[in-house]
Design an enzyme around this catalytic site. Sequence first.
Site, short mmCIF file in Angstrom:
data_model
loop_
_atom_site.label_atom_id
_atom_site.label_comp_id
_atom_site.label_asym_id
_atom_site.label_seq_id
_atom_site.Cartn_x
_atom_site.Cartn_y
_atom_site.Cartn_z
N ALA A 66 -4.98 3.42 -10.72
CA ALA A 66 -4.91 2.48 -9.53
C ALA A 66 -6.26 1.91 -9.66
CB ALA A 66 -4.89 3.37 -8.26
N GLY A 112 -3.65 6.79 -11.86
CA GLY A 112 -2.14 6.23 -11.57
C GLY A 112 -1.33 5.86 -12.77
N GLU A 115 0.04 9.30 -13.82
CA GLU A 115 1.10 9.35 -12.73
C GLU A 115 2.29 8.65 -13.00
OE1 GLU A 115 -1.76 8.85 -9.42
OE2 GLU A 115 -1.35 10.64 -8.49
N GLU A 135 -9.38 11.40 -10.59
CA GLU A 135 -9.82 10.84 -9.11
C GLU A 135 -10.79 11.82 -8.53
OE1 GLU A 135 -6.64 11.11 -10.64
OE2 GLU A 135 -5.58 9.61 -9.82
N1 COA Z 1 -9.55 -0.19 -11.45
C1 COA Z 1 -9.94 -1.36 -11.51
N2 COA Z 1 -10.68 -2.01 -12.82
C2 COA Z 1 -10.22 -1.16 -13.72
C3 COA Z 1 -9.85 0.23 -13.83
C4 COA Z 1 -9.48 0.72 -12.63
N3 COA Z 1 -8.84 1.70 -12.74
N4 COA Z 1 -10.09 0.61 -14.94
C5 COA Z 1 -10.50 -0.33 -15.84
N5 COA Z 1 -10.84 -1.25 -15.08
C6 COA Z 1 -11.50 -2.67 -15.53
C7 COA Z 1 -13.11 -2.55 -15.65
O1 COA Z 1 -13.74 -2.68 -14.21
C8 COA Z 1 -13.42 -3.60 -16.52
O2 COA Z 1 -13.48 -4.90 -15.62
P1 COA Z 1 -14.50 -6.00 -15.84
O3 COA Z 1 -14.53 -6.32 -17.15
O4 COA Z 1 -14.00 -6.93 -14.72
O5 COA Z 1 -15.73 -5.36 -15.49
C9 COA Z 1 -12.28 -3.68 -17.48
O6 COA Z 1 -10.99 -2.98 -16.76
C10 COA Z 1 -12.55 -3.02 -18.65
O7 COA Z 1 -12.84 -1.73 -18.59
P2 COA Z 1 -14.07 -1.11 -19.09
O8 COA Z 1 -14.52 0.06 -17.96
O9 COA Z 1 -15.01 -2.27 -19.37
O10 COA Z 1 -13.69 -0.59 -20.35
P3 COA Z 1 -14.44 0.62 -21.25
O11 COA Z 1 -13.57 0.68 -22.61
O12 COA Z 1 -15.71 0.62 -21.11
O13 COA Z 1 -13.77 2.07 -20.42
C11 COA Z 1 -12.10 3.43 -19.26
C12 COA Z 1 -12.35 2.29 -20.38
C13 COA Z 1 -10.83 3.66 -19.00
C14 COA Z 1 -12.74 4.71 -19.61
C15 COA Z 1 -12.76 2.75 -17.90
O14 COA Z 1 -12.49 1.51 -17.81
C16 COA Z 1 -12.57 3.71 -16.62
O15 COA Z 1 -13.09 4.97 -16.59
N6 COA Z 1 -11.54 3.32 -15.74
C17 COA Z 1 -11.37 4.00 -14.62
C18 COA Z 1 -10.43 4.94 -14.83
C19 COA Z 1 -10.09 5.80 -13.56
O16 COA Z 1 -10.99 6.38 -13.07
N7 COA Z 1 -8.80 5.52 -13.30
C20 COA Z 1 -8.48 6.36 -11.97
C21 COA Z 1 -8.36 5.50 -10.80
S1 COA Z 1 -7.86 6.34 -9.32
#
Ligand code: COA
Length: 260
Positions: A66, A112, A115, A135
Amino acid sequence: MNTANIQLRIQDQVAWVQIDRPTKLNALNKEVLSEIHQVFKSLKTNNTVRVIVLTGSGEKAFVAGADIAEFADFNPEEGKLLAKTGQEEVFNFIEQMNKPVIAAINGFALGGGLELAMACHIRIASSNARMGLPETSLGVIPGYGGTQRLPKIVGKGRALELILTGQMIPADRAFEIGLVNKVIPLAELLPSAASLAQKILNNSPFAIDQAIQSVNASFDETKNGFQVEIDAFGTCFGSDDFKEGTQAFLDKRKANFTGN
Ligand code: COA
Protein backbone atom coordinates in the site's frame (compact mmCIF):
# COMPACT_ATOMS: atom_id res chain seq x y z
CA MET A 1 -9.35 -0.17 -21.40
CA ASN A 2 -6.11 1.35 -20.13
CA THR A 3 -6.17 3.69 -17.15
CA ALA A 4 -3.46 5.98 -15.76
CA ASN A 5 -1.89 3.15 -13.75
CA ILE A 6 -3.15 -0.03 -15.39
CA GLN A 7 -2.30 -1.51 -18.75
CA LEU A 8 -4.95 -3.94 -19.97
CA ARG A 9 -4.50 -6.20 -22.97
CA ILE A 10 -7.01 -8.84 -24.01
CA GLN A 11 -5.85 -11.57 -26.32
CA ASP A 12 -7.24 -15.04 -27.06
CA GLN A 13 -9.66 -14.96 -24.10
CA VAL A 14 -6.96 -13.98 -21.62
CA ALA A 15 -6.87 -10.53 -20.00
CA TRP A 16 -3.40 -9.31 -19.08
CA VAL A 17 -3.67 -6.73 -16.31
CA GLN A 18 -0.45 -4.94 -15.49
CA ILE A 19 -0.17 -2.49 -12.61
CA ASP A 20 1.96 0.26 -14.04
CA ARG A 21 3.32 2.72 -11.49
CA PRO A 22 6.98 1.79 -11.74
CA THR A 23 8.42 4.91 -10.12
CA LYS A 24 6.74 3.86 -6.86
CA LEU A 25 7.29 0.13 -7.40
CA ASN A 26 3.58 -0.16 -8.29
CA ALA A 27 2.52 0.80 -4.75
CA LEU A 28 -1.23 0.85 -4.24
CA ASN A 29 -2.59 4.33 -3.67
CA LYS A 30 -6.28 5.20 -3.78
CA GLU A 31 -6.17 5.88 -7.48
CA VAL A 32 -4.52 2.55 -8.34
CA LEU A 33 -6.98 0.65 -6.14
CA SER A 34 -9.92 2.38 -7.76
CA GLU A 35 -8.56 1.59 -11.22
CA ILE A 36 -8.02 -2.07 -10.29
CA HIS A 37 -11.66 -2.18 -9.16
CA GLN A 38 -12.88 -0.59 -12.40
CA VAL A 39 -10.82 -2.96 -14.56
CA PHE A 40 -11.90 -6.12 -12.71
CA LYS A 41 -15.52 -4.97 -12.69
CA SER A 42 -15.42 -4.62 -16.46
CA LEU A 43 -13.64 -7.98 -16.88
CA LYS A 44 -16.27 -9.71 -14.76
CA THR A 45 -18.95 -9.10 -17.36
CA ASN A 46 -16.70 -9.31 -20.42
CA ASN A 47 -17.67 -12.59 -22.06
CA THR A 48 -14.64 -12.55 -24.32
CA VAL A 49 -12.40 -13.00 -21.26
CA ARG A 50 -12.08 -16.36 -19.51
CA VAL A 51 -8.84 -16.05 -17.54
CA ILE A 52 -7.10 -13.02 -16.04
CA VAL A 53 -3.38 -12.64 -15.36
CA LEU A 54 -2.36 -9.91 -12.92
CA THR A 55 1.23 -8.71 -12.87
CA GLY A 56 3.36 -5.63 -12.22
CA SER A 57 5.29 -3.48 -14.65
CA GLY A 58 9.05 -3.47 -14.71
CA GLU A 59 11.49 -6.10 -13.54
CA LYS A 60 11.64 -5.11 -9.91
CA ALA A 61 8.22 -5.18 -8.35
CA PHE A 62 4.85 -6.87 -8.56
CA VAL A 63 3.51 -4.41 -5.97
CA ALA A 64 5.65 -3.03 -3.09
CA GLY A 65 2.62 -2.53 -0.87
CA ALA A 66 0.00 0.00 0.00
CA ASP A 67 1.23 3.54 -0.59
CA ILE A 68 2.84 4.41 2.73
CA ALA A 69 3.02 8.14 1.94
CA GLU A 70 -0.72 8.25 1.44
CA PHE A 71 -1.77 6.81 4.80
CA ALA A 72 1.07 8.14 6.99
CA ASP A 73 -1.14 10.75 8.70
CA PHE A 74 -4.39 8.79 8.88
CA ASN A 75 -6.38 8.56 12.13
CA PRO A 76 -8.03 5.30 13.34
CA GLU A 77 -11.30 5.96 11.50
CA GLU A 78 -9.51 6.72 8.25
CA GLY A 79 -7.38 3.60 8.71
CA LYS A 80 -10.48 1.47 9.19
CA LEU A 81 -12.14 2.93 6.13
CA LEU A 82 -8.99 2.37 4.04
CA ALA A 83 -8.92 -1.33 4.93
CA LYS A 84 -12.68 -1.80 4.54
CA THR A 85 -12.94 -0.09 1.17
CA GLY A 86 -9.86 -1.86 -0.16
CA GLN A 87 -11.04 -5.26 1.01
CA GLU A 88 -14.52 -4.84 -0.45
CA GLU A 89 -13.67 -3.20 -3.75
CA VAL A 90 -10.43 -4.93 -4.64
CA PHE A 91 -9.25 -7.89 -2.58
CA ASN A 92 -12.56 -9.68 -1.90
CA PHE A 93 -13.80 -8.62 -5.32
CA ILE A 94 -10.87 -10.36 -7.03
CA GLU A 95 -11.19 -13.48 -4.86
CA GLN A 96 -14.87 -13.70 -5.77
CA MET A 97 -14.35 -13.16 -9.50
CA ASN A 98 -16.30 -15.53 -11.72
CA LYS A 99 -13.15 -16.37 -13.71
CA PRO A 100 -9.71 -17.45 -12.56
CA VAL A 101 -7.20 -14.77 -11.66
CA ILE A 102 -3.54 -15.78 -11.82
CA ALA A 103 -0.99 -13.60 -10.02
CA ALA A 104 2.29 -13.54 -11.94
CA ILE A 105 4.60 -12.18 -9.24
CA ASN A 106 7.47 -10.54 -11.09
CA GLY A 107 9.41 -9.01 -8.18
CA PHE A 108 8.67 -7.55 -4.74
CA ALA A 109 5.24 -8.52 -3.43
CA LEU A 110 5.14 -6.81 -0.07
CA GLY A 111 2.31 -5.83 2.25
CA GLY A 112 -0.69 -4.98 0.12
CA GLY A 113 1.18 -6.44 -2.84
CA LEU A 114 1.36 -9.88 -1.28
CA GLU A 115 -2.22 -9.45 -0.08
CA LEU A 116 -3.21 -8.72 -3.67
CA ALA A 117 -1.43 -11.85 -4.89
CA MET A 118 -3.13 -13.86 -2.13
CA ALA A 119 -6.55 -12.63 -3.22
CA CYS A 120 -5.84 -14.16 -6.63
CA HIS A 121 -6.76 -17.79 -7.21
CA ILE A 122 -3.33 -19.04 -8.31
CA ARG A 123 0.13 -17.57 -7.74
CA ILE A 124 3.30 -18.15 -9.72
CA ALA A 125 6.52 -16.20 -9.17
CA SER A 126 9.74 -15.30 -10.93
CA SER A 127 12.94 -16.40 -9.22
CA ASN A 128 13.84 -12.79 -8.34
CA ALA A 129 10.55 -12.26 -6.47
CA ARG A 130 10.59 -11.48 -2.77
CA MET A 131 7.53 -11.65 -0.59
CA GLY A 132 6.54 -10.51 2.87
CA LEU A 133 4.12 -8.66 5.10
CA PRO A 134 6.32 -5.95 6.65
CA GLU A 135 3.44 -3.92 8.12
CA THR A 136 4.40 -4.47 11.78
CA SER A 137 7.72 -2.74 11.01
CA LEU A 138 5.62 0.34 10.22
CA GLY A 139 3.54 0.03 13.38
CA VAL A 140 0.47 -1.33 11.64
CA ILE A 141 -0.85 -4.76 10.63
CA PRO A 142 -1.86 -6.15 7.24
CA GLY A 143 -5.28 -4.65 6.49
CA TYR A 144 -6.15 -6.01 3.08
CA GLY A 145 -6.89 -9.55 4.22
CA GLY A 146 -3.31 -10.62 4.96
CA THR A 147 -3.97 -11.86 8.49
CA GLN A 148 -6.85 -13.95 7.15
CA ARG A 149 -5.56 -15.32 3.86
CA LEU A 150 -1.93 -16.04 4.75
CA PRO A 151 -2.71 -18.56 7.55
CA LYS A 152 -5.14 -20.32 5.24
CA ILE A 153 -2.50 -20.64 2.55
CA VAL A 154 0.62 -21.48 4.58
CA GLY A 155 -0.70 -22.41 8.04
CA LYS A 156 -0.99 -20.36 11.23
CA GLY A 157 2.56 -20.82 12.51
CA ARG A 158 4.24 -19.83 9.27
CA ALA A 159 1.83 -16.94 8.77
CA LEU A 160 2.49 -15.58 12.24
CA GLU A 161 6.23 -15.91 11.73
CA LEU A 162 6.03 -13.87 8.54
CA ILE A 163 3.68 -11.27 10.03
CA LEU A 164 5.45 -10.88 13.38
CA THR A 165 8.97 -10.75 11.97
CA GLY A 166 7.95 -8.76 8.89
CA GLN A 167 10.73 -10.58 7.07
CA MET A 168 10.88 -10.99 3.33
CA ILE A 169 11.27 -14.45 1.88
CA PRO A 170 12.69 -15.35 -1.53
CA ALA A 171 10.59 -17.06 -4.19
CA ASP A 172 12.06 -20.51 -3.50
CA ARG A 173 11.04 -20.34 0.14
CA ALA A 174 7.57 -19.09 -0.88
CA PHE A 175 7.30 -22.19 -3.06
CA GLU A 176 8.42 -24.47 -0.21
CA ILE A 177 5.66 -23.21 2.07
CA GLY A 178 2.97 -23.29 -0.62
CA LEU A 179 2.63 -19.54 -0.98
CA VAL A 180 3.29 -19.80 -4.72
CA ASN A 181 2.66 -22.78 -6.98
CA LYS A 182 5.71 -22.42 -9.19
CA VAL A 183 8.96 -20.46 -9.51
CA ILE A 184 10.46 -19.70 -12.91
CA PRO A 185 13.02 -17.29 -14.35
CA LEU A 186 11.57 -13.83 -14.94
CA ALA A 187 11.72 -14.17 -18.74
CA GLU A 188 9.51 -17.27 -18.52
CA LEU A 189 6.98 -15.87 -16.06
CA LEU A 190 4.39 -14.56 -18.49
CA PRO A 191 4.76 -17.47 -20.94
CA SER A 192 4.26 -19.78 -17.97
CA ALA A 193 1.13 -17.84 -16.96
CA ALA A 194 -0.09 -18.12 -20.56
CA SER A 195 0.40 -21.86 -20.57
CA LEU A 196 -1.45 -22.20 -17.25
CA ALA A 197 -4.25 -20.04 -18.67
CA GLN A 198 -4.37 -22.24 -21.76
CA LYS A 199 -4.97 -25.35 -19.66
CA ILE A 200 -7.84 -23.61 -17.89
CA LEU A 201 -9.29 -22.41 -21.21
CA ASN A 202 -9.87 -26.04 -22.23
CA ASN A 203 -12.45 -26.38 -19.47
CA SER A 204 -15.98 -25.18 -18.94
CA PRO A 205 -16.15 -21.53 -17.82
CA PHE A 206 -19.50 -22.28 -16.19
CA ALA A 207 -17.99 -25.12 -14.12
CA ILE A 208 -14.90 -23.06 -13.34
CA ASP A 209 -17.02 -20.27 -11.88
CA GLN A 210 -18.92 -22.79 -9.74
CA ALA A 211 -15.65 -24.39 -8.63
CA ILE A 212 -14.19 -21.04 -7.54
CA GLN A 213 -17.29 -20.18 -5.52
CA SER A 214 -17.31 -23.64 -3.90
CA VAL A 215 -13.64 -23.51 -2.92
CA ASN A 216 -14.11 -19.96 -1.62
CA ALA A 217 -16.99 -21.21 0.52
CA SER A 218 -14.63 -23.58 2.33
CA PHE A 219 -12.86 -20.50 3.70
CA ASP A 220 -16.04 -18.61 4.55
CA GLU A 221 -17.31 -19.36 8.03
CA THR A 222 -20.72 -17.89 7.24
CA LYS A 223 -21.24 -20.64 4.67
CA ASN A 224 -21.59 -24.40 4.74
CA GLY A 225 -19.08 -25.23 2.02
CA PHE A 226 -20.38 -28.77 1.53
CA GLN A 227 -23.87 -27.41 0.94
CA VAL A 228 -22.51 -24.77 -1.46
CA GLU A 229 -20.74 -27.57 -3.32
CA ILE A 230 -23.91 -29.70 -3.50
CA ASP A 231 -25.88 -26.75 -4.90
CA ALA A 232 -23.13 -25.77 -7.35
CA PHE A 233 -22.74 -29.39 -8.49
CA GLY A 234 -26.47 -29.55 -9.19
CA THR A 235 -26.47 -26.18 -10.94
CA CYS A 236 -23.85 -27.47 -13.40
CA PHE A 237 -26.31 -30.14 -14.59
CA GLY A 238 -28.56 -27.38 -15.94
CA SER A 239 -25.82 -25.73 -17.99
CA ASP A 240 -25.15 -25.92 -21.73
CA ASP A 241 -21.50 -26.54 -20.86
CA PHE A 242 -22.40 -29.75 -19.02
CA LYS A 243 -24.41 -31.00 -22.00
CA GLU A 244 -21.57 -30.07 -24.35
CA GLY A 245 -18.81 -31.50 -22.13
CA THR A 246 -20.47 -34.86 -21.61
CA GLN A 247 -21.60 -35.11 -25.25
CA ALA A 248 -18.10 -34.25 -26.50
CA PHE A 249 -16.66 -36.98 -24.29
CA LEU A 250 -19.12 -39.53 -25.66
CA ASP A 251 -18.46 -38.33 -29.24
CA LYS A 252 -14.69 -38.53 -28.64
CA ARG A 253 -14.19 -34.89 -29.66
CA LYS A 254 -12.95 -31.71 -28.00
CA ALA A 255 -15.68 -29.81 -26.16
CA ASN A 256 -16.66 -26.38 -27.41
CA PHE A 257 -17.79 -24.57 -24.28
CA THR A 258 -19.83 -21.36 -24.32
CA GLY A 259 -19.86 -20.69 -20.60
CA ASN A 260 -23.66 -20.95 -20.45
N1 COA B 1 4.60 3.08 -0.63
C1 COA B 1 5.01 4.23 -1.19
N2 COA B 1 6.11 4.37 -1.90
C2 COA B 1 6.86 3.27 -2.10
C3 COA B 1 6.50 2.02 -1.55
C4 COA B 1 5.32 1.95 -0.79
N3 COA B 1 4.87 0.80 -0.25
N4 COA B 1 7.45 1.11 -1.88
C5 COA B 1 8.35 1.76 -2.63
N5 COA B 1 7.99 3.06 -2.76
C6 COA B 1 8.71 4.12 -3.48
C7 COA B 1 9.92 4.62 -2.72
O1 COA B 1 9.51 5.57 -1.74
C8 COA B 1 10.72 5.23 -3.82
O2 COA B 1 10.15 6.46 -4.19
P1 COA B 1 11.11 7.75 -4.45
O3 COA B 1 12.02 7.31 -5.57
O4 COA B 1 10.15 8.82 -4.82
O5 COA B 1 11.85 7.96 -3.16
C9 COA B 1 10.46 4.26 -4.99
O6 COA B 1 9.24 3.60 -4.68
C10 COA B 1 11.54 3.22 -5.17
O7 COA B 1 11.71 2.54 -3.94
P2 COA B 1 13.11 2.40 -3.18
O8 COA B 1 12.82 2.19 -1.72
O9 COA B 1 14.00 3.54 -3.54
O10 COA B 1 13.66 1.05 -3.84
P3 COA B 1 14.70 0.03 -3.19
O11 COA B 1 15.10 -0.90 -4.28
O12 COA B 1 15.75 0.73 -2.44
O13 COA B 1 13.82 -0.78 -2.10
C11 COA B 1 11.87 -1.98 -1.29
C12 COA B 1 12.76 -1.61 -2.51
C13 COA B 1 10.65 -2.71 -1.82
C14 COA B 1 12.67 -2.88 -0.34
C15 COA B 1 11.47 -0.68 -0.56
O14 COA B 1 10.94 0.23 -1.51
C16 COA B 1 10.46 -0.88 0.53
O15 COA B 1 10.79 -1.35 1.61
N6 COA B 1 9.18 -0.49 0.27
C17 COA B 1 8.14 -0.55 1.25
C18 COA B 1 7.66 -1.95 1.43
C19 COA B 1 6.59 -1.99 2.50
O16 COA B 1 6.82 -1.78 3.67
N7 COA B 1 5.35 -2.33 2.05
C20 COA B 1 4.24 -2.50 2.94
C21 COA B 1 3.44 -1.27 2.99
S1 COA B 1 2.09 -1.45 4.09
